[in-house]
Structure formats: C-alpha cells, structure tokens
Design an enzyme around this catalytic site. Structure first.
Site, PDB file in Angstrom:
ATOM      1  N   MET A  39      18.778  32.237  27.180  1.00 50.07           N
ATOM      2  CA  MET A  39      17.957  31.330  27.996  1.00 50.07           C
ATOM      3  C   MET A  39      18.108  31.692  29.474  1.00 50.07           C
ATOM      4  O   MET A  39      17.797  30.878  30.346  1.00 50.07           O
ATOM      5  CB  MET A  39      18.357  29.880  27.747  1.00 50.07           C
ATOM      6  CG  MET A  39      18.110  29.480  26.287  1.00 50.07           C
ATOM      7  SD  MET A  39      17.869  27.726  26.050  1.00 50.07           S
ATOM      8  CE  MET A  39      19.432  27.099  26.599  1.00 50.07           C
ATOM      9  N   GLY A  40      18.610  32.887  29.749  1.00 50.20           N
ATOM     10  CA  GLY A  40      18.685  33.345  31.131  1.00 50.20           C
ATOM     11  C   GLY A  40      19.904  32.818  31.859  1.00 50.20           C
ATOM     12  O   GLY A  40      20.857  32.354  31.233  1.00 50.20           O
ATOM     13  N   HIS A  86      25.334  35.545  32.539  1.00 48.66           N
ATOM     14  CA  HIS A  86      26.703  35.671  33.050  1.00 48.66           C
ATOM     15  C   HIS A  86      27.454  36.675  32.170  1.00 48.66           C
ATOM     16  O   HIS A  86      26.857  37.276  31.261  1.00 48.66           O
ATOM     17  CB  HIS A  86      27.395  34.302  33.084  1.00 48.66           C
ATOM     18  CG  HIS A  86      27.326  33.545  31.783  1.00 48.66           C
ATOM     19  ND1 HIS A  86      27.888  34.004  30.619  1.00 48.66           N
ATOM     20  CD2 HIS A  86      26.733  32.362  31.460  1.00 48.66           C
ATOM     21  CE1 HIS A  86      27.686  33.150  29.648  1.00 48.66           C
ATOM     22  NE2 HIS A  86      26.960  32.132  30.115  1.00 48.66           N
ATOM     23  N   ALA A  87      28.763  36.796  32.412  1.00 48.81           N
ATOM     24  CA  ALA A  87      29.531  37.827  31.693  1.00 48.81           C
ATOM     25  C   ALA A  87      29.536  37.615  30.176  1.00 48.81           C
ATOM     26  O   ALA A  87      29.730  38.573  29.425  1.00 48.81           O
ATOM     27  CB  ALA A  87      30.961  37.872  32.226  1.00 48.81           C
ATOM     28  N   HIS A 101      26.835  36.612  28.350  1.00 52.39           N
ATOM     29  CA  HIS A 101      25.614  37.296  27.916  1.00 52.39           C
ATOM     30  C   HIS A 101      25.785  38.814  28.039  1.00 52.39           C
ATOM     31  O   HIS A 101      25.341  39.570  27.179  1.00 52.39           O
ATOM     32  CB  HIS A 101      24.417  36.888  28.782  1.00 52.39           C
ATOM     33  CG  HIS A 101      24.110  35.421  28.792  1.00 52.39           C
ATOM     34  ND1 HIS A 101      24.343  34.620  29.883  1.00 52.39           N
ATOM     35  CD2 HIS A 101      23.572  34.615  27.853  1.00 52.39           C
ATOM     36  CE1 HIS A 101      23.959  33.383  29.609  1.00 52.39           C
ATOM     37  NE2 HIS A 101      23.490  33.350  28.387  1.00 52.39           N
ATOM     38  N   GLY A 153      26.824  34.505  20.502  1.00 54.93           N
ATOM     39  CA  GLY A 153      28.184  34.288  20.992  1.00 54.93           C
ATOM     40  C   GLY A 153      28.920  33.252  20.156  1.00 54.93           C
ATOM     41  O   GLY A 153      28.344  32.234  19.754  1.00 54.93           O
ATOM     42  N   LYS A 187      30.934  31.321  21.326  1.00 55.89           N
ATOM     43  CA  LYS A 187      30.956  30.113  22.160  1.00 55.89           C
ATOM     44  C   LYS A 187      30.122  28.993  21.511  1.00 55.89           C
ATOM     45  O   LYS A 187      30.501  27.827  21.547  1.00 55.89           O
ATOM     46  CB  LYS A 187      30.396  30.489  23.539  1.00 55.89           C
ATOM     47  CG  LYS A 187      29.825  29.377  24.359  1.00 55.89           C
ATOM     48  CD  LYS A 187      30.902  28.678  25.118  1.00 55.89           C
ATOM     49  CE  LYS A 187      30.360  27.730  26.168  1.00 55.89           C
ATOM     50  NZ  LYS A 187      29.094  27.124  25.872  1.00 55.89           N
ATOM     51  N   ASP A 188      28.974  29.366  20.923  1.00 60.97           N
ATOM     52  CA  ASP A 188      28.118  28.390  20.244  1.00 60.97           C
ATOM     53  C   ASP A 188      28.323  28.557  18.729  1.00 60.97           C
ATOM     54  O   ASP A 188      27.438  29.019  18.006  1.00 60.97           O
ATOM     55  CB  ASP A 188      26.657  28.608  20.641  1.00 60.97           C
ATOM     56  CG  ASP A 188      26.457  28.398  22.134  1.00 60.97           C
ATOM     57  OD1 ASP A 188      26.286  27.242  22.539  1.00 60.97           O
ATOM     58  OD2 ASP A 188      26.530  29.380  22.896  1.00 60.97           O
ATOM     59  N   GLN A 240      25.948  26.958  16.207  1.00 59.82           N
ATOM     60  CA  GLN A 240      24.655  27.648  16.249  1.00 59.82           C
ATOM     61  C   GLN A 240      24.705  28.908  15.368  1.00 59.82           C
ATOM     62  O   GLN A 240      23.772  29.200  14.619  1.00 59.82           O
ATOM     63  CB  GLN A 240      24.332  28.018  17.692  1.00 59.82           C
ATOM     64  CG  GLN A 240      23.132  28.927  17.867  1.00 59.82           C
ATOM     65  CD  GLN A 240      22.752  29.069  19.323  1.00 59.82           C
ATOM     66  OE1 GLN A 240      22.147  28.188  19.898  1.00 59.82           O
ATOM     67  NE2 GLN A 240      23.124  30.175  19.941  1.00 59.82           N
TER      68      GLN A 240
END
Ligand code: AMP
Length: 281
Positions: free
Chosen positions: A27-28, A31-32, A34, A145, A147-148, A151
């Site tokens: 989603m833009g 950051h590091a 992505h 990631g 992180k999610d 998801q």
C-alpha cells in the site's frame, strides 16, 4: 523500471516477458520491511512487479484511510533502486470498476482476531484485492511479511481453496533496533507514543520467553490495553498455539505485531531469535 497504471498495459507488458514473475503487493509508504520483500523477490524471480494501491475495501475506518501516508514518487524511487521491473500503481477506478460487486471471503479464519476487531470486511477487502492482483499479474511467486501473520494465513487459505497456481513466500518482520516493528503507520506516532509503542514488542518477547502472563505485566507497565493478546496456532489462529499476536491502539494509531514463542532450547536466547518465518504447510 516502468510505472504501469492499467490492467491492459500490464497484461501486454507481461506477455512480452520471459521467466518467473514475482509480485510484491504493497500500500506504499515503502519502508525497510517492504524493501526486504522486494529484495527477496529480486533474488528469486526473473521479473519483479511491485504493486502500489491503498485499498479502500480493507479499511473499516474512513479516517484511517484518509490519513494513510501516500508518496508515489518516493516509493517509485525505492522500487527502482531495488531493481523492480514494474511499479503497478492503478487508480481506484481501474481496480474497482463501476458495478463491482464480487467479494472473496475466507470464512472462520478471516473473521477472528483481526477479522473481528477490524470487522469482517477487512480480510474480505484484502482477499478480494489480492485475488484480483493475482489474476492481473499471474505471478509465480507472491511475497508477504510475517508482520501481518494472520493476513498470511488467510491468503494461504485463499490460494489453497481457489487453486491459485503460485507460491506464497513469507519474509521475516523487520524492526527498528529498539524492537518496534516497522509499519507505514509508525510515522503517525508522536515521540511519546512511539516510546509507549515499544511496549508491544517488549510484551511479545516477554511472553515468548516466559508465557502470556509475563507479557501482560509488561503491557500494564506501559499502560497499554490491547485489543487482543493471545498465543494462537499460526495456521488456524485459534488458541492455544505458539504464535503470540497483539493489536493495540497507541494514541490514534492502531498497531499489530507477533512473535513465535521460544522453544525450550531457544529460551534465554536473544529475544530477536523469537521472531521467525511461518512454516510452509
Ligand atoms: P502494507 O503496505 O502495509 O500493506 O504491507 C505490504 C507488505 O509488506 C505486506 O505483506 C506486509 O506484511 C509487509 N510488511 C509490512 N511491514 C513489514 C515489516 N516490518 N517487516 C516485514 N514485512 C512487512
């Protein structure tokens, strides 16, 4: 790197390419975190497509959508520097054409924890967009990631259930040196709230080493009342399990994070070691 805005142009471009295609959906506000996904995609795939689309369908709060950071020029520079071949940045009307009325819903798994707190529309929004991106790009590999984490589990379910012919690759959570998981939303934290937000990773690491109660004590110390803080199975997201997940709103910013519980062997080791990649089923 070429910036492409329409599905027709994307298809035409991809028809002329050879080898494997890797897709990194974002989603833009790159950051590091992505960047790590794009780097792995660059290593593994012949052709790398980074998509940039702030997906209105997955936001339950219109203020959150309006406040979401956007800087396409900067994102394009990052993707180009990392060797992406295509930045696919469609306008909302290109993705959701007039009359759009189809949704992809992962029942059960998509309705608990994040699904319950952000509303059932959240993962339906994610899955509908990602299914569309998979059809538009037809990647061999798609990068997400850890992180999610939920998801990832929901998308794995969708890929298995709908027979998408691709492999999902999961990359570890990238953190600031003090432990805060990188997120595009971190930019919205005041210095005081950023300090408070450190309580999330500290609580996760305490729980990973010593159990949930130890994590709850850390949350109390930081004055954080989480939406949920649980140890769940990394595939079903039902308790009990060895993935510790948390969501909390700090100031006006909703943050999520997770770590894998330490095994008896790794207990006492560097807590960063508790952060790992979800196992491939
Ligand atoms: P977003 O732009 O927030 O939708 O994220 C795009 C992708 O980057 C998703 O697969 C995220 O899980 C992943 N991502 C976001 N933050 C991080 C992070 N700190 N470390 C690793 N991956 C991340």
């Amino acid at each position: 790197m070429r910036t492409i805005r329409t599905v027709a142009e994307l298809r035409e471009h991809l028809r002329a390419t050879h080898g494997t295609v890797g897709l990194v959906p974002t989603m833009g506000a790159l950051h590091a975190g992505h960047e790590s996904l794009i780097r792995v995609a660059r290593e593994e795939a012949d052709h790398v497509v980074v998509s940039l689309f702030v997906n209105p369908a997955q936001f339950n709060d219109p203020r959150d959508l309006a406040a979401y950071p956007r800087d396409e020029q900067k994102d394009a520079a990052v993707a180009a520097r990392l060797g992406a071949d295509v930045l696919f940045a469609p306008a909302p009307g290109e993705v959701y054409k007039q009359g759009h009325s189809t949704k992809v819903v992962v029942e059960g798994l998509g309705e608990i924890l994040e699904g319950a707190h952000r509303g059932p529309g959240h993962f339906a929004g994610v899955c509908t967009l990602v299914a569309k991106l998979f059809n538009m790009v037809q990647p061999d590999l798609a990068y997400f990631g850890q992180k999610d984490a939920q998801q990832v589990a929901v998308l794995r379910r969708m890929v298995a259930d709908l027979d998408f012919p691709l492999e999902i690759r999961v990359c570890p959570t990238i953190r600031d040196p003090d432990g805060l998981a990188l997120s595009s939303r971190n930019a919205r934290l005041s210095p005081e709230h950023r300090q408070k937000a450190l309580g999330l990773s500290k609580a996760l690491n305490a729980a990973a080493q010593h159990g949930l109660q130890a994590g709850e004590a850390v949350l109390a110390e930081y004055g954080i009342a989480p939406e949920y803080f649980a140890a769940v199975d990394p595939e079903t997201f039902e308790a009990p399990g060895d993935l510790i997940v948390i969501a909390a709103t700090i100031g006006h910013t909703r943050l999520i994070d997770n770590v894998k519980a330490a095994t008896p062997d790794s207990r006492g080791a560097d807590p960063k070691g508790a952060v790992s990649v979800l196992p491939t089923p």
